[in-house]
Design a protein around this motif. Structure first.
Motif, PDB file in Angstrom:
ATOM      1  N   GLN A   1       0.836  -1.206   0.000  1.00  0.00           N
ATOM      2  CA  GLN A   1       0.000   0.000   0.000  1.00  0.00           C
ATOM      3  C   GLN A   1       0.870   1.255   0.000  1.00  0.00           C
ATOM      4  O   GLN A   1       0.597   2.217  -0.720  1.00  0.00           O
ATOM      5  CB  GLN A   1      -0.936  -0.014   1.221  1.00  0.00           C
ATOM      6  N   ARG A   2       1.947   1.233   0.796  1.00  0.00           N
ATOM      7  CA  ARG A   2       2.878   2.370   0.839  1.00  0.00           C
ATOM      8  C   ARG A   2       3.541   2.562  -0.527  1.00  0.00           C
ATOM      9  O   ARG A   2       3.641   3.684  -1.029  1.00  0.00           O
ATOM     10  CB  ARG A   2       3.947   2.135   1.914  1.00  0.00           C
ATOM     11  N   ILE A   3       3.947   1.477  -1.143  1.00  0.00           N
ATOM     12  CA  ILE A   3       4.586   1.545  -2.463  1.00  0.00           C
ATOM     13  C   ILE A   3       3.611   2.122  -3.487  1.00  0.00           C
ATOM     14  O   ILE A   3       4.000   2.930  -4.341  1.00  0.00           O
ATOM     15  CB  ILE A   3       5.085   0.144  -2.891  1.00  0.00           C
ATOM     16  N   ASN A   4       2.345   1.738  -3.404  1.00  0.00           N
ATOM     17  CA  ASN A   4       1.327   2.283  -4.314  1.00  0.00           C
ATOM     18  C   ASN A   4       1.235   3.794  -4.193  1.00  0.00           C
ATOM     19  O   ASN A   4       1.202   4.506  -5.202  1.00  0.00           O
ATOM     20  CB  ASN A   4      -0.046   1.670  -4.014  1.00  0.00           C
ATOM     21  N   SER A   5       1.191   4.296  -2.969  1.00  0.00           N
ATOM     22  CA  SER A   5       1.071   5.750  -2.794  1.00  0.00           C
ATOM     23  C   SER A   5       2.335   6.472  -3.269  1.00  0.00           C
ATOM     24  O   SER A   5       2.253   7.549  -3.867  1.00  0.00           O
ATOM     25  CB  SER A   5       0.750   6.099  -1.338  1.00  0.00           C
ATOM     26  N   GLU A   6       3.510   5.886  -3.029  1.00  0.00           N
ATOM     27  CA  GLU A   6       4.750   6.508  -3.501  1.00  0.00           C
ATOM     28  C   GLU A   6       4.823   6.510  -5.026  1.00  0.00           C
ATOM     29  O   GLU A   6       5.287   7.484  -5.630  1.00  0.00           O
ATOM     30  CB  GLU A   6       5.957   5.790  -2.900  1.00  0.00           C
ATOM     31  N   ALA A   7       4.365   5.436  -5.660  1.00  0.00           N
ATOM     32  CA  ALA A   7       4.364   5.372  -7.127  1.00  0.00           C
ATOM     33  C   ALA A   7       3.401   6.407  -7.707  1.00  0.00           C
ATOM     34  O   ALA A   7       3.714   7.050  -8.715  1.00  0.00           O
ATOM     35  CB  ALA A   7       3.988   3.965  -7.591  1.00  0.00           C
ATOM     36  N   GLN A   8       2.251   6.584  -7.073  1.00  0.00           N
ATOM     37  CA  GLN A   8       1.312   7.608  -7.531  1.00  0.00           C
ATOM     38  C   GLN A   8       1.913   9.003  -7.386  1.00  0.00           C
ATOM     39  O   GLN A   8       1.706   9.863  -8.250  1.00  0.00           O
ATOM     40  CB  GLN A   8       0.001   7.521  -6.742  1.00  0.00           C
ATOM     41  N   SER A   9       2.665   9.206  -6.333  1.00  0.00           N
ATOM     42  CA  SER A   9       3.326  10.496  -6.132  1.00  0.00           C
ATOM     43  C   SER A   9       4.333  10.773  -7.255  1.00  0.00           C
ATOM     44  O   SER A   9       4.391  11.890  -7.782  1.00  0.00           O
ATOM     45  CB  SER A   9       4.023  10.508  -4.771  1.00  0.00           C
ATOM     46  N   ILE A  10       5.085   9.751  -7.626  1.00  0.00           N
ATOM     47  CA  ILE A  10       6.042   9.908  -8.724  1.00  0.00           C
ATOM     48  C   ILE A  10       5.303  10.211 -10.024  1.00  0.00           C
ATOM     49  O   ILE A  10       5.706  11.092 -10.792  1.00  0.00           O
ATOM     50  CB  ILE A  10       6.927   8.645  -8.864  1.00  0.00           C
ATOM     51  N   GLU A  11       4.209   9.487 -10.268  1.00  0.00           N
ATOM     52  CA  GLU A  11       3.434   9.718 -11.491  1.00  0.00           C
ATOM     53  C   GLU A  11       2.876  11.140 -11.540  1.00  0.00           C
ATOM     54  O   GLU A  11       2.861  11.764 -12.605  1.00  0.00           O
ATOM     55  CB  GLU A  11       2.296   8.704 -11.590  1.00  0.00           C
ATOM     56  N   GLN A  12       2.434  11.659 -10.411  1.00  0.00           N
ATOM     57  CA  GLN A  12       1.916  13.025 -10.370  1.00  0.00           C
ATOM     58  C   GLN A  12       3.014  14.044 -10.663  1.00  0.00           C
ATOM     59  O   GLN A  12       2.795  15.028 -11.358  1.00  0.00           O
ATOM     60  CB  GLN A  12       1.275  13.310  -9.018  1.00  0.00           C
ATOM     61  N   GLU A  13       4.203  13.801 -10.128  1.00  0.00           N
ATOM     62  CA  GLU A  13       5.308  14.725 -10.399  1.00  0.00           C
ATOM     63  C   GLU A  13       5.709  14.693 -11.865  1.00  0.00           C
ATOM     64  O   GLU A  13       6.085  15.719 -12.429  1.00  0.00           O
ATOM     65  CB  GLU A  13       6.510  14.377  -9.516  1.00  0.00           C
ATOM     66  N   VAL A  14       5.636  13.518 -12.476  1.00  0.00           N
ATOM     67  CA  VAL A  14       6.003  13.400 -13.891  1.00  0.00           C
ATOM     68  C   VAL A  14       5.015  14.184 -14.750  1.00  0.00           C
ATOM     69  O   VAL A  14       5.405  14.791 -15.748  1.00  0.00           O
ATOM     70  CB  VAL A  14       6.079  11.919 -14.316  1.00  0.00           C
ATOM     71  N   THR A  15       3.747  14.191 -14.370  1.00  0.00           N
ATOM     72  CA  THR A  15       2.759  14.916 -15.170  1.00  0.00           C
ATOM     73  C   THR A  15       3.008  16.422 -15.139  1.00  0.00           C
ATOM     74  O   THR A  15       2.609  17.125 -16.063  1.00  0.00           O
ATOM     75  CB  THR A  15       1.326  14.620 -14.693  1.00  0.00           C
ATOM     76  N   LYS A  16       3.688  16.896 -14.115  1.00  0.00           N
ATOM     77  CA  LYS A  16       4.026  18.329 -14.058  1.00  0.00           C
ATOM     78  C   LYS A  16       5.071  18.677 -15.115  1.00  0.00           C
ATOM     79  O   LYS A  16       5.152  19.806 -15.569  1.00  0.00           O
ATOM     80  CB  LYS A  16       4.531  18.704 -12.660  1.00  0.00           C
ATOM     81  N   ARG A  17       5.910  17.713 -15.462  1.00  0.00           N
ATOM     82  CA  ARG A  17       6.895  17.830 -16.539  1.00  0.00           C
ATOM     83  C   ARG A  17       7.847  19.011 -16.417  1.00  0.00           C
ATOM     84  O   ARG A  17       7.993  19.793 -17.338  1.00  0.00           O
ATOM     85  CB  ARG A  17       6.201  17.906 -17.890  1.00  0.00           C
ATOM     86  N   LYS A  18       8.492  19.122 -15.293  1.00  0.00           N
ATOM     87  CA  LYS A  18       9.546  20.131 -15.177  1.00  0.00           C
ATOM     88  C   LYS A  18      10.816  19.534 -15.785  1.00  0.00           C
ATOM     89  O   LYS A  18      11.245  18.446 -15.423  1.00  0.00           O
ATOM     90  CB  LYS A  18       9.757  20.516 -13.719  1.00  0.00           C
ATOM     91  N   TYR A  19      11.411  20.266 -16.652  1.00  0.00           N
ATOM     92  CA  TYR A  19      12.530  19.755 -17.446  1.00  0.00           C
ATOM     93  C   TYR A  19      13.706  19.314 -16.575  1.00  0.00           C
ATOM     94  O   TYR A  19      14.268  18.241 -16.771  1.00  0.00           O
ATOM     95  CB  TYR A  19      12.989  20.817 -18.455  1.00  0.00           C
TER      96      TYR A  19
END
Length: 155
Positions: free
Chosen positions: A75-93
């Motif tokens: 469950q912790r890994i799921n939330s951390e992976a979602q956090s990474i996915e959200q940061e990627v969608t921001k797309r800061k170079y």
């Protein structure tokens, strides 16, 4: 010509980290696809284990502590992976390399947990026997028994 040696030495020390940075930057999209794939496999395994636990729980068995901890970590890994996915969608170079590195590390952690989930020998432990079991008794016969029955009432 004496200055070429120190310059090459600096180049040898600087080049590997810079190359790794560029590689992480360029492989972010590939790492994110791998992250989603491995996360899906881990969640499928989690659902299978939860279904088994539910079926075994209906029979009065309890999940092992190791299995409970594994489920919490997934469950912790799921939330951390979602956090990474959200940061990627921001797309800061400039954060792409860091996110690529984070995704790569999370993929490795998920693979380790997938392996651990496959290595459980048993998911549950038997519940303690139910209380209030009926114990067999012997029939009492004899003169003393008759006296006691009359004295104390019917047994």
């Amino acid at each position: 010509m004496e200055f070429i040696g120190p310059i090459l030495e600096i180049f040898k020390r600087v080049c590997p980290p810079v190359c790794k940075y560029v590689q992480d930057h360029r492989k972010l999209d590939e790492n994110m696809k791998n992250l989603e794939r491995v996360l899906q496999e881990l969640n499928s395994q989690k659902e299978d284990i939860e279904a088994t636990l539910k079926a075994e729980g209906d029979q009065g068995k309890k999940p092992r502590t190791e299995v409970k901890n594994w489920l919490q970590n997934v469950q912790r890994i799921n939330s951390e992976a979602q956090s990474i996915e959200q940061e990627v969608t921001k797309r800061k170079y400039f954060s792409r390399a860091r996110l690529g590195k984070d995704a790569e590390a999370k993929i490795q952690e998920m693979k380790d947990y997938h392996q651990k989930g496959c290595s459980f020998t048993s998911l549950v432990i038997d519940a303690p026997p139910a209380s209030g079991l009926i114990l067999p008794t012997t029939k009492l016969v004899g003169e003393n028994t008759k006296k006691n029955v009359k004295k104390f009432g019917r047994i």
